[in-house]
Design a protein around this motif. Structure first.
Motif, PDB file in Angstrom:
ATOM      1  N   ALA A  74       0.808  -1.224   0.000  1.00  0.00           N
ATOM      2  CA  ALA A  74       0.000   0.000   0.000  1.00  0.00           C
ATOM      3  C   ALA A  74       0.837   1.268   0.000  1.00  0.00           C
ATOM      4  O   ALA A  74       0.293   2.364  -0.146  1.00  0.00           O
ATOM      5  CB  ALA A  74      -0.927  -0.001   1.218  1.00  0.00           C
ATOM      6  N   GLY A  75       2.146   1.131   0.130  1.00  0.00           N
ATOM      7  CA  GLY A  75       3.002   2.299   0.303  1.00  0.00           C
ATOM      8  C   GLY A  75       2.853   3.369  -0.762  1.00  0.00           C
ATOM      9  O   GLY A  75       2.871   4.561  -0.463  1.00  0.00           O
ATOM     10  N   GLU A  76       2.710   2.973  -2.026  1.00  0.00           N
ATOM     11  CA  GLU A  76       2.639   3.938  -3.127  1.00  0.00           C
ATOM     12  C   GLU A  76       1.261   3.971  -3.779  1.00  0.00           C
ATOM     13  O   GLU A  76       1.127   4.409  -4.921  1.00  0.00           O
ATOM     14  CB  GLU A  76       3.698   3.583  -4.184  1.00  0.00           C
ATOM     15  N   SER A  77       0.243   3.519  -3.063  1.00  0.00           N
ATOM     16  CA  SER A  77      -1.066   3.357  -3.699  1.00  0.00           C
ATOM     17  C   SER A  77      -1.949   4.599  -3.633  1.00  0.00           C
ATOM     18  O   SER A  77      -2.964   4.677  -4.320  1.00  0.00           O
ATOM     19  CB  SER A  77      -1.813   2.180  -3.055  1.00  0.00           C
ATOM     20  N   LEU A  78      -1.594   5.568  -2.817  1.00  0.00           N
ATOM     21  CA  LEU A  78      -2.409   6.777  -2.697  1.00  0.00           C
ATOM     22  C   LEU A  78      -2.429   7.520  -4.036  1.00  0.00           C
ATOM     23  O   LEU A  78      -1.387   7.753  -4.642  1.00  0.00           O
ATOM     24  CB  LEU A  78      -1.822   7.676  -1.609  1.00  0.00           C
ATOM     25  N   ASP A  79      -3.629   7.876  -4.505  1.00  0.00           N
ATOM     26  CA  ASP A  79      -3.768   8.556  -5.799  1.00  0.00           C
ATOM     27  C   ASP A  79      -3.903  10.059  -5.570  1.00  0.00           C
ATOM     28  O   ASP A  79      -5.011  10.594  -5.459  1.00  0.00           O
ATOM     29  CB  ASP A  79      -4.989   8.008  -6.541  1.00  0.00           C
ATOM     30  N   LEU A  80      -2.764  10.744  -5.525  1.00  0.00           N
ATOM     31  CA  LEU A  80      -2.775  12.179  -5.248  1.00  0.00           C
ATOM     32  C   LEU A  80      -3.192  13.007  -6.455  1.00  0.00           C
ATOM     33  O   LEU A  80      -3.375  14.219  -6.343  1.00  0.00           O
ATOM     34  CB  LEU A  80      -1.388  12.612  -4.758  1.00  0.00           C
ATOM     35  N   ALA A  81      -3.341  12.360  -7.607  1.00  0.00           N
ATOM     36  CA  ALA A  81      -3.827  13.068  -8.797  1.00  0.00           C
ATOM     37  C   ALA A  81      -5.347  13.016  -8.906  1.00  0.00           C
ATOM     38  O   ALA A  81      -5.923  13.583  -9.835  1.00  0.00           O
ATOM     39  CB  ALA A  81      -3.199  12.466 -10.051  1.00  0.00           C
ATOM     40  N   ALA A  82      -5.995  12.353  -7.965  1.00  0.00           N
ATOM     41  CA  ALA A  82      -7.454  12.228  -8.005  1.00  0.00           C
ATOM     42  C   ALA A  82      -8.115  13.589  -7.798  1.00  0.00           C
ATOM     43  O   ALA A  82      -7.521  14.518  -7.248  1.00  0.00           O
ATOM     44  CB  ALA A  82      -7.925  11.250  -6.937  1.00  0.00           C
ATOM     45  N   GLU A  83      -9.373  13.664  -8.218  1.00  0.00           N
ATOM     46  CA  GLU A  83     -10.102  14.928  -8.111  1.00  0.00           C
ATOM     47  C   GLU A  83     -10.810  15.094  -6.776  1.00  0.00           C
ATOM     48  O   GLU A  83     -11.296  16.182  -6.468  1.00  0.00           O
ATOM     49  CB  GLU A  83     -11.117  15.033  -9.254  1.00  0.00           C
ATOM     50  N   ASN A  84     -10.900  14.022  -5.994  1.00  0.00           N
ATOM     51  CA  ASN A  84     -11.574  14.115  -4.701  1.00  0.00           C
ATOM     52  C   ASN A  84     -10.908  13.159  -3.716  1.00  0.00           C
ATOM     53  O   ASN A  84     -10.198  12.228  -4.128  1.00  0.00           O
ATOM     54  CB  ASN A  84     -13.070  13.809  -4.845  1.00  0.00           C
ATOM     55  N   PRO A  85     -11.116  13.365  -2.420  1.00  0.00           N
ATOM     56  CA  PRO A  85     -10.415  12.546  -1.418  1.00  0.00           C
ATOM     57  C   PRO A  85     -10.811  11.077  -1.421  1.00  0.00           C
ATOM     58  O   PRO A  85      -9.990  10.218  -1.094  1.00  0.00           O
ATOM     59  CB  PRO A  85     -10.773  13.221  -0.094  1.00  0.00           C
ATOM     60  N   VAL A  86     -12.050  10.765  -1.786  1.00  0.00           N
ATOM     61  CA  VAL A  86     -12.465   9.357  -1.812  1.00  0.00           C
ATOM     62  C   VAL A  86     -11.682   8.600  -2.878  1.00  0.00           C
ATOM     63  O   VAL A  86     -11.131   7.523  -2.623  1.00  0.00           O
ATOM     64  CB  VAL A  86     -13.983   9.232  -2.064  1.00  0.00           C
ATOM     65  N   ASP A  87     -11.610   9.171  -4.081  1.00  0.00           N
ATOM     66  CA  ASP A  87     -10.864   8.520  -5.159  1.00  0.00           C
ATOM     67  C   ASP A  87      -9.371   8.457  -4.840  1.00  0.00           C
ATOM     68  O   ASP A  87      -8.675   7.539  -5.284  1.00  0.00           O
ATOM     69  CB  ASP A  87     -11.071   9.268  -6.476  1.00  0.00           C
ATOM     70  N   ALA A  88      -8.881   9.420  -4.080  1.00  0.00           N
ATOM     71  CA  ALA A  88      -7.466   9.409  -3.702  1.00  0.00           C
ATOM     72  C   ALA A  88      -7.159   8.286  -2.725  1.00  0.00           C
ATOM     73  O   ALA A  88      -6.120   7.622  -2.822  1.00  0.00           O
ATOM     74  CB  ALA A  88      -7.081  10.757  -3.084  1.00  0.00           C
ATOM     75  N   LEU A  89      -8.075   8.046  -1.800  1.00  0.00           N
ATOM     76  CA  LEU A  89      -7.805   7.112  -0.703  1.00  0.00           C
ATOM     77  C   LEU A  89      -8.242   5.680  -0.995  1.00  0.00           C
ATOM     78  O   LEU A  89      -7.673   4.734  -0.438  1.00  0.00           O
ATOM     79  CB  LEU A  89      -8.505   7.612   0.563  1.00  0.00           C
ATOM     80  N   MET A  90      -9.230   5.485  -1.862  1.00  0.00           N
ATOM     81  CA  MET A  90      -9.771   4.139  -2.060  1.00  0.00           C
ATOM     82  C   MET A  90      -8.756   3.121  -2.587  1.00  0.00           C
ATOM     83  O   MET A  90      -8.835   1.942  -2.223  1.00  0.00           O
ATOM     84  CB  MET A  90     -10.997   4.182  -2.973  1.00  0.00           C
ATOM     85  N   GLY A 149      -4.009  19.559  -1.366  1.00  0.00           N
ATOM     86  CA  GLY A 149      -5.273  20.264  -1.474  1.00  0.00           C
ATOM     87  C   GLY A 149      -6.502  19.385  -1.531  1.00  0.00           C
ATOM     88  O   GLY A 149      -7.590  19.858  -1.885  1.00  0.00           O
ATOM     89  N   LEU A 150      -6.359  18.109  -1.178  1.00  0.00           N
ATOM     90  CA  LEU A 150      -7.497  17.196  -1.219  1.00  0.00           C
ATOM     91  C   LEU A 150      -8.281  17.177   0.091  1.00  0.00           C
ATOM     92  O   LEU A 150      -9.358  16.581   0.157  1.00  0.00           O
ATOM     93  CB  LEU A 150      -7.016  15.778  -1.545  1.00  0.00           C
ATOM     94  N   LEU A 151      -7.731  17.801   1.128  1.00  0.00           N
ATOM     95  CA  LEU A 151      -8.417  17.916   2.412  1.00  0.00           C
ATOM     96  C   LEU A 151      -8.360  19.352   2.888  1.00  0.00           C
ATOM     97  O   LEU A 151      -7.404  20.078   2.594  1.00  0.00           O
ATOM     98  CB  LEU A 151      -7.756  17.017   3.466  1.00  0.00           C
ATOM     99  N   SER A 152      -9.356  19.731   3.652  1.00  0.00           N
ATOM    100  CA  SER A 152      -9.366  21.060   4.249  1.00  0.00           C
ATOM    101  C   SER A 152      -8.156  21.221   5.171  1.00  0.00           C
ATOM    102  O   SER A 152      -7.791  20.279   5.888  1.00  0.00           O
ATOM    103  CB  SER A 152     -10.662  21.247   5.046  1.00  0.00           C
ATOM    104  N   PRO A 153      -7.513  22.387   5.181  1.00  0.00           N
ATOM    105  CA  PRO A 153      -6.313  22.585   6.006  1.00  0.00           C
ATOM    106  C   PRO A 153      -6.546  22.392   7.501  1.00  0.00           C
ATOM    107  O   PRO A 153      -5.606  22.103   8.237  1.00  0.00           O
ATOM    108  CB  PRO A 153      -5.912  24.039   5.704  1.00  0.00           C
ATOM    109  N   ASP A 154      -7.793  22.566   7.956  1.00  0.00           N
ATOM    110  CA  ASP A 154      -8.030  22.488   9.398  1.00  0.00           C
ATOM    111  C   ASP A 154      -8.566  21.127   9.852  1.00  0.00           C
ATOM    112  O   ASP A 154      -9.011  20.974  10.985  1.00  0.00           O
ATOM    113  CB  ASP A 154      -8.981  23.602   9.856  1.00  0.00           C
ATOM    114  N   VAL A 155      -8.507  20.121   8.987  1.00  0.00           N
ATOM    115  CA  VAL A 155      -8.918  18.773   9.389  1.00  0.00           C
ATOM    116  C   VAL A 155      -7.907  18.197  10.378  1.00  0.00           C
ATOM    117  O   VAL A 155      -6.696  18.284  10.167  1.00  0.00           O
ATOM    118  CB  VAL A 155      -9.037  17.849   8.156  1.00  0.00           C
ATOM    119  N   ASP A 156      -8.409  17.627  11.457  1.00  0.00           N
ATOM    120  CA  ASP A 156      -7.549  16.963  12.438  1.00  0.00           C
ATOM    121  C   ASP A 156      -7.154  15.589  11.897  1.00  0.00           C
ATOM    122  O   ASP A 156      -8.008  14.710  11.710  1.00  0.00           O
ATOM    123  CB  ASP A 156      -8.289  16.810  13.766  1.00  0.00           C
ATOM    124  N   ILE A 157      -5.873  15.394  11.642  1.00  0.00           N
ATOM    125  CA  ILE A 157      -5.399  14.175  10.980  1.00  0.00           C
ATOM    126  C   ILE A 157      -5.640  12.935  11.834  1.00  0.00           C
ATOM    127  O   ILE A 157      -6.115  11.905  11.346  1.00  0.00           O
ATOM    128  CB  ILE A 157      -3.900  14.303  10.629  1.00  0.00           C
TER     129      ILE A 157
END
Length: 210
Positions: A74-90, A149-157
């Motif tokens: 899973a190390g390189e599986s994050l899709d940071l080019a996705a248009e939304n956070p769900v598609d990035a994380l799934m 930029g896929l998450l709001s800056p003030d989201v608690d990680i």
């Protein structure tokens, strides 16, 4: 010669763990004996005892090995080019779900049972460590998403990682408790829940905001 011996030990260790996973899923944890595991692995019962000692130790090894494989895959599986956070994380969560549902519902049921049983003191440390590794990976992924930029800056990680971990756990619980549930259905449910969660994370009233 030393390298050959070490390789043989690793192969035997993996063969016993894989055989145990199959037996636990097919027969149930309680109904599976060390002797059954040994026959399935093609080794003697004494060899199983020498490598693990108890069924609980084998169960812990299954969890540790699974998490090792997930972390690597899973190390390189994050899709940071996705248009939304769900598609990035799934893609990342899909690896978690595919690996865990690949074991089958009976083994997963035993893993959940053991993980929540306070009397299983010899397992709890391994389970807690495995959970922490997954949460660290989720947290790192969410930080990357925030930077892109896929998450709001003030989201608690930390809070968001726990929420997503819970969504995965609920999906797996559905897999083991609802007969006939397929891995594909688990993915779909988790994706829908993620969409709701990220909608909440983007709202001004969200409690996960720092």
């Amino acid at each position: 010669m030393t390298n050959n011996r070490e390789q043989k030990k690793r192969r035997t260790f993996a063969a016993i763990a894989d055989a145990a996973a199959t037996c636990f899923d097919n027969n149930g944890y309680d109904a599976t004996s060390i002797e059954t595991i040994a026959r399935t692995a093609g080794v003697s019962a004494g060899t199983v005892y020498n490598y693990f000692g108890t069924k609980n130790a084998i169960l812990a090894a299954i969890v540790t090995g699974q998490v090792d494989e997930i972390m690597g895959e899973a190390g390189e599986s994050l899709d940071l080019a996705a248009e939304n956070p769900v598609d990035a994380l799934m893609p990342l969560l899909g690896i978690y779900l595919d690996r865990m549902t690949g074991y089958g519902p009976e083994l997963l049921k035993e893993l959940f049972r053991a993980g929540f049983d306070p009397t299983q003191t010899d397992l709890l440390a391994d389970f807690v460590f495995a959970d922490e590794r997954v949460l660290v990976q989720l947290s790192d992924s969410l930080r990357e998403m925030k930077l892109h930029g896929l998450l709001s800056p003030d989201v608690d990680i930390g809070g968001a990682a726990l929420l997503i971990y819970s969504i995965v756990a609920v999906g797996l619980m559905m897999f083991i408790s609802v007969p006939g549930t397929t891995p594909r259905q688990v993915r779909a449910v988790c994706s829908a829940q993620l969409e709701l969660a990220f909608d909440g994370l983007g709202s001004s009233s969200d409690p996960l905001k720092g």
